[in-house]
Design a protein around this motif. Structure first.
Motif, mmCIF file in Angstrom:
data_model
loop_
_atom_site.group_PDB
_atom_site.id
_atom_site.type_symbol
_atom_site.label_atom_id
_atom_site.label_comp_id
_atom_site.label_asym_id
_atom_site.label_seq_id
_atom_site.Cartn_x
_atom_site.Cartn_y
_atom_site.Cartn_z
ATOM 1 N N TRP A 173 0.825 -1.211 0.000
ATOM 2 C CA TRP A 173 0.000 0.000 0.000
ATOM 3 C C TRP A 173 0.856 1.256 0.000
ATOM 4 N N GLU A 174 1.980 1.166 0.661
ATOM 5 C CA GLU A 174 2.850 2.347 0.646
ATOM 6 C C GLU A 174 3.388 2.654 -0.749
ATOM 7 N N ILE A 175 3.773 1.579 -1.428
ATOM 8 C CA ILE A 175 4.282 1.773 -2.786
ATOM 9 C C ILE A 175 3.168 2.284 -3.700
ATOM 10 N N MET A 176 1.972 1.731 -3.557
ATOM 11 C CA MET A 176 0.873 2.178 -4.403
ATOM 12 C C MET A 176 0.544 3.648 -4.139
ATOM 13 N N LYS A 177 0.553 4.033 -2.852
ATOM 14 C CA LYS A 177 0.295 5.445 -2.535
ATOM 15 C C LYS A 177 1.366 6.329 -3.151
ATOM 16 N N LEU A 178 2.578 5.820 -3.101
ATOM 17 C CA LEU A 178 3.701 6.564 -3.671
ATOM 18 C C LEU A 178 3.517 6.746 -5.176
ATOM 19 N N LEU A 179 3.152 5.647 -5.856
ATOM 20 C CA LEU A 179 2.961 5.738 -7.309
ATOM 21 C C LEU A 179 1.825 6.712 -7.641
ATOM 22 N N LEU A 180 0.769 6.667 -6.838
ATOM 23 C CA LEU A 180 -0.347 7.587 -7.078
ATOM 24 C C LEU A 180 0.092 9.038 -6.911
ATOM 25 N N LYS A 181 0.918 9.266 -5.903
ATOM 26 C CA LYS A 181 1.381 10.625 -5.648
ATOM 27 C C LYS A 181 2.266 11.124 -6.794
ATOM 28 N N ILE A 182 3.165 10.234 -7.231
ATOM 29 C CA ILE A 182 4.041 10.602 -8.352
ATOM 30 C C ILE A 182 3.202 10.905 -9.583
ATOM 31 N N ASN A 183 2.153 10.109 -9.772
ATOM 32 C CA ASN A 183 1.252 10.315 -10.889
ATOM 33 C C ASN A 183 0.540 11.673 -10.781
ATOM 34 N N GLU A 184 0.169 12.019 -9.557
ATOM 35 C CA GLU A 184 -0.471 13.324 -9.336
ATOM 36 C C GLU A 184 0.441 14.471 -9.757
ATOM 37 N N PHE A 185 1.738 14.294 -9.518
ATOM 38 C CA PHE A 185 2.700 15.337 -9.904
ATOM 39 C C PHE A 185 3.002 15.349 -11.392
ATOM 40 N N GLY A 186 2.361 14.410 -12.144
ATOM 41 C CA GLY A 186 2.454 14.520 -13.598
ATOM 42 C C GLY A 186 3.169 13.404 -14.322
ATOM 43 N N THR A 187 3.679 12.419 -13.603
ATOM 44 C CA THR A 187 4.371 11.324 -14.286
ATOM 45 C C THR A 187 3.363 10.248 -14.688
ATOM 46 N N ALA A 188 3.435 9.842 -15.953
ATOM 47 C CA ALA A 188 2.552 8.762 -16.390
ATOM 48 C C ALA A 188 3.054 7.446 -15.806
ATOM 49 N N ILE A 189 2.104 6.549 -15.510
ATOM 50 C CA ILE A 189 2.506 5.278 -14.922
ATOM 51 C C ILE A 189 1.857 4.113 -15.653
ATOM 52 N N VAL A 190 2.692 3.153 -16.021
ATOM 53 C CA VAL A 190 2.183 1.924 -16.617
ATOM 54 C C VAL A 190 2.521 0.809 -15.642
ATOM 55 N N LEU A 191 1.488 0.208 -15.098
ATOM 56 C CA LEU A 191 1.673 -0.785 -14.050
ATOM 57 C C LEU A 191 1.245 -2.161 -14.559
ATOM 58 N N ALA A 192 2.191 -3.084 -14.610
ATOM 59 C CA ALA A 192 1.843 -4.454 -14.985
ATOM 60 C C ALA A 192 1.705 -5.243 -13.704
ATOM 61 N N THR A 193 0.571 -5.879 -13.524
ATOM 62 C CA THR A 193 0.369 -6.558 -12.238
ATOM 63 C C THR A 193 -0.665 -7.663 -12.355
ATOM 64 N N HIS A 194 -0.611 -8.620 -11.427
ATOM 65 C CA HIS A 194 -1.788 -9.473 -11.279
ATOM 66 C C HIS A 194 -2.356 -9.387 -9.869
ATOM 67 N N ASP A 195 -2.144 -8.249 -9.239
ATOM 68 C CA ASP A 195 -2.679 -8.060 -7.904
ATOM 69 C C ASP A 195 -4.079 -7.454 -7.990
ATOM 70 N N LYS A 196 -5.072 -8.314 -7.805
ATOM 71 C CA LYS A 196 -6.471 -7.904 -7.967
ATOM 72 C C LYS A 196 -6.845 -6.767 -7.027
ATOM 73 N N GLU A 197 -6.433 -6.888 -5.787
ATOM 74 C CA GLU A 197 -6.802 -5.872 -4.795
ATOM 75 C C GLU A 197 -6.307 -4.495 -5.192
ATOM 76 N N VAL A 198 -5.040 -4.476 -5.670
ATOM 77 C CA VAL A 198 -4.444 -3.208 -6.064
ATOM 78 C C VAL A 198 -5.236 -2.577 -7.205
ATOM 79 N N VAL A 199 -5.522 -3.395 -8.219
ATOM 80 C CA VAL A 199 -6.193 -2.860 -9.404
ATOM 81 C C VAL A 199 -7.591 -2.363 -9.046
ATOM 82 N N ASP A 200 -8.271 -3.136 -8.252
ATOM 83 C CA ASP A 200 -9.633 -2.742 -7.888
ATOM 84 C C ASP A 200 -9.643 -1.490 -7.028
ATOM 85 N N PHE A 201 -8.626 -1.344 -6.206
ATOM 86 C CA PHE A 201 -8.519 -0.162 -5.354
ATOM 87 C C PHE A 201 -8.269 1.097 -6.182
#
Ligand SMILES: Nc1ncnc2c1ncn2[C@@H]1O[C@H](COP(=O)(O)OP(=O)(O)OP(=O)(O)O)[C@@H](O)[C@H]1O
Ligand SMILES: [Mg+2]
Lengths: 225, 301
Positions: A173-201
């Motif tokens: 969750w910390e990493i996901m919050k971090l990625l969201l924050k970085i995204n807010e500051f303008g960086t595009a993010i491409v996330l490859a994952t099979h973590d259902k909880e993360v994607v749904d969140f």
């Protein structure tokens, strides 16, 4: 800023990607999901130009990746921060040096390096491991070093290939919050994952791959295979 | 330049972390540079030796007793105007007598018998020094064809010429053989260094591919290998120089008398800057060339 036009990747006679097309806009946060072997990492490799597409075209900010030559490939890669599924850390360098290397290669000044590297290591909660070598780290720690190295370059896009694959829920969750924050500051993010909880969140765009084909591409998608 | 410094830093790291792989390279390179050092010294020794001998070469022209001074002056001037003549020294009859008296002043018998003569029995002479050993044949033939040659009684020259000719022939063939070995060794050096760098590249292939993926440019990756190659050169040059200092020191203890006037130890340490410069540039040249070839072949970017 990043687009795939009917891209196929064939290894020998195995079709890893089959006519994949999509576009990632600036500031966008896109998740790519799919079963193991669906072709997620292959997309990452193609974007980094580690592999060449067998057919189709990939372009970044309007220019065809295959037209990049020599020095331009290196500077293009520096505009992209990649968190590798298999970490790809330099075994002969410690954590600090691994992160610093990306900056050194980019010709950053020594002052920037001593300022930014400890800071980014603190962000991924590895401040105490700066002097350790990769073989002394757990899988999750290596994954976070890989993330730190991607972040420190202040890239325009972050390609994160299973960045939470080896992490416990708290770190995830910390990493996901971090990625969201970085995204807010303008960086595009491409996330490859099979973590259902993360994607749904996330409730962001989701591209679903199946056997190398895009089967769904939904805004505010959820994880379903 | 930040990058330059970093390339140097990583070159040094690569060099020091692979020091055992590099040992073979450094040894063979030291050997090659020692041969070069030997050639340098040989060149210097024979050079001073031959120059010494050449200094001693002269042509003596004995003049007839009744020769007028003015004719002698003409001949002296004619000789001095020649480019191959270094020095002309005139010894008059009186001077020759004085020299003889001086040399034999302890020999009562000679001096008294000399006094009994009512005339100076000595001839005047011209001692001619040539610039080079090879030139004095020309001087002799000039004298033979000289217009006023009736004043000349006899032309004599010392036989150093054959010695010098032999010596130069021997040293030049030693030098040719030495050069041949130096060239051969350089080739071996290039092969060995090339192989070392290739091995290092092979050992680091995974790291190299990672470095590329995080955006390290061609020269950021290649540069350190060139630096490592030149470091082999620097270290080998220093080793060869120091080794030769000791060799020369030992030799000069024993053979100081063998080659008078050639203090090779003084030569070797006195020419520190240019001998070390020559060895370092040779070593670095070989090292850089070899790593360059290895990189071209095995570090495709
Ligand atoms: N170099 C290669 N040679 C042959 N086949 C390959 C190669 N690289 C990948 N593949 C195949 O391509 C397919 C897609 O691989 P990819 O790594 O993209 O899967 P993925 O979606 O990332 O899977 P995971 O979720 O397990 O990481 C797999 O079947 C894989 O075996
Ligand atoms: Mg994968």
């Amino acid at each position: 800023m990043l687009s795939f036009h009917s891209v196929s990747k064939i290894y020998g006679n195995y079709v890893a990607l089959d006519g994949v097309s999509f576009r990632v806009a600036e500031h966008e946060f896109v998740s790519i999901v799919g079963r193991s072997g669906a072709g997620k990492s292959t997309i990452v490799k193609l974007v980094l130009r580690e592999e060449e597409p067998t057919r189709g075209k990939i372009s970044f900010k309007g220019s065809d990746l295959m037209s990049l030559k020599g020095k331009n490939v290196a500077s293009y890669r520096r505009r992209i921060g990649t968190v590798f599924q298999d970490f790809r850390l330099l075994p002969s360098k410690n954590v600090y040096e691994n992160v610093a290397f990306a900056m050194e290669a980019g010709g950053r000044s020594e002052e920037e390096i001593v300022r930014d590297v400890p800071q980014v290591l603190e962000i991924v909660d590895l401040g105490k491991k700066a002097a350790n070598f990769p073989q002394e780290l757990s899988g999750g720690e290596k994954q976070r070093v890989s993330l730190a190295r991607a972040l420190v370059q202040r890239p325009e896009v972050i390609l994160a290939d299973e960045p939470t694959g080896n992490l416990d829920p708290i770190h995830t969750w910390e990493i996901m919050k971090l990625l969201l924050k970085i995204n807010e500051f303008g960086t595009a993010i491409v996330l490859a994952t099979h973590d259902k909880e993360v994607v749904d969140f996330l409730k962001r765009r989701v591209i679903t791959l199946e056997n190398g084909k895009v089967v769904r591409d939904e805004e505010k998608g959820i994880y379903r295979l | 330049m930040n990058n330059f410094r970093r390339i140097f830093k990583y070159g040094w790291l690569g060099f020091s972390r692979n020091i055992w792989i590099s040992t073979a390279t450094i040894s063979i390179m030291t050997l090659a540079l020692s041969v070069v050092s030997g050639l340098l010294l040989l060149h210097n020794i024979t050079g001073t030796f031959v120059r010494d001998l050449e200094q001693k070469i002269d042509v003596s022209v004995y003049l007839k007793q009744e020769t007028e001074e003015s004719k002698v002056k003409e001949l002296t001037a004619a000789l001095k105007s020649r480019a191959d003549v270094m020095e002309v020294e005139y010894v008059s009859r009186d001077q020759a007598l004085e020299i003889f008296k001086n040399r034999h002043k302890d020999n009562e018998l000679l001096i008294t018998s000399l006094k009994e003569l009512d005339q100076n029995p000595f001839q005047g002479s011209l001692n001619i020094k040539a610039q080079k050993a090879s030139q004095f044949e020309a001087i002799v033939s000039f004298l033979e064809g000289y217009a006023g040659k009736e004043i000349i009684e006899k032309v004599n020259y010392r036989e150093n010429e054959t010695v010098i000719k032999k010596l130069t022939a021997i040293t030049s063939s030693i030098q040719k053989i030495g050069l041949f070995f130096a060239a051969l060794l350089s080739l071996v050096v290039i092969l060995v260094t090339f192989n070392t760098i290739r091995l290092v590249i092979y050992n680091y292939r995974d790291e190299i591919s990672i470095m590329k993926l995080v955006g390290a440019g061609d020269w950021f990756i290649r540069g350190p290998f060139i630096v490592a190659g030149s470091l082999y050169g620097v270290f080998s040059a220093i080793l060869a120089w120091v080794a030769f200092f000791f060799i020369v020191w030992v030799i000069s203890q024993k053979t100081g008398a063998l080659f008078p006037g050639t203090d090779i130890l003084a030569y070797w340490s006195g020419n520190f800057f240019w001998t070390i410069f020559l060895l370092v540039s040779l070593g670095v040249g070989l090292g850089v060339l070899s790593s360059f070839i290895a990189i071209r072949r095995y570090l495709k970017v």
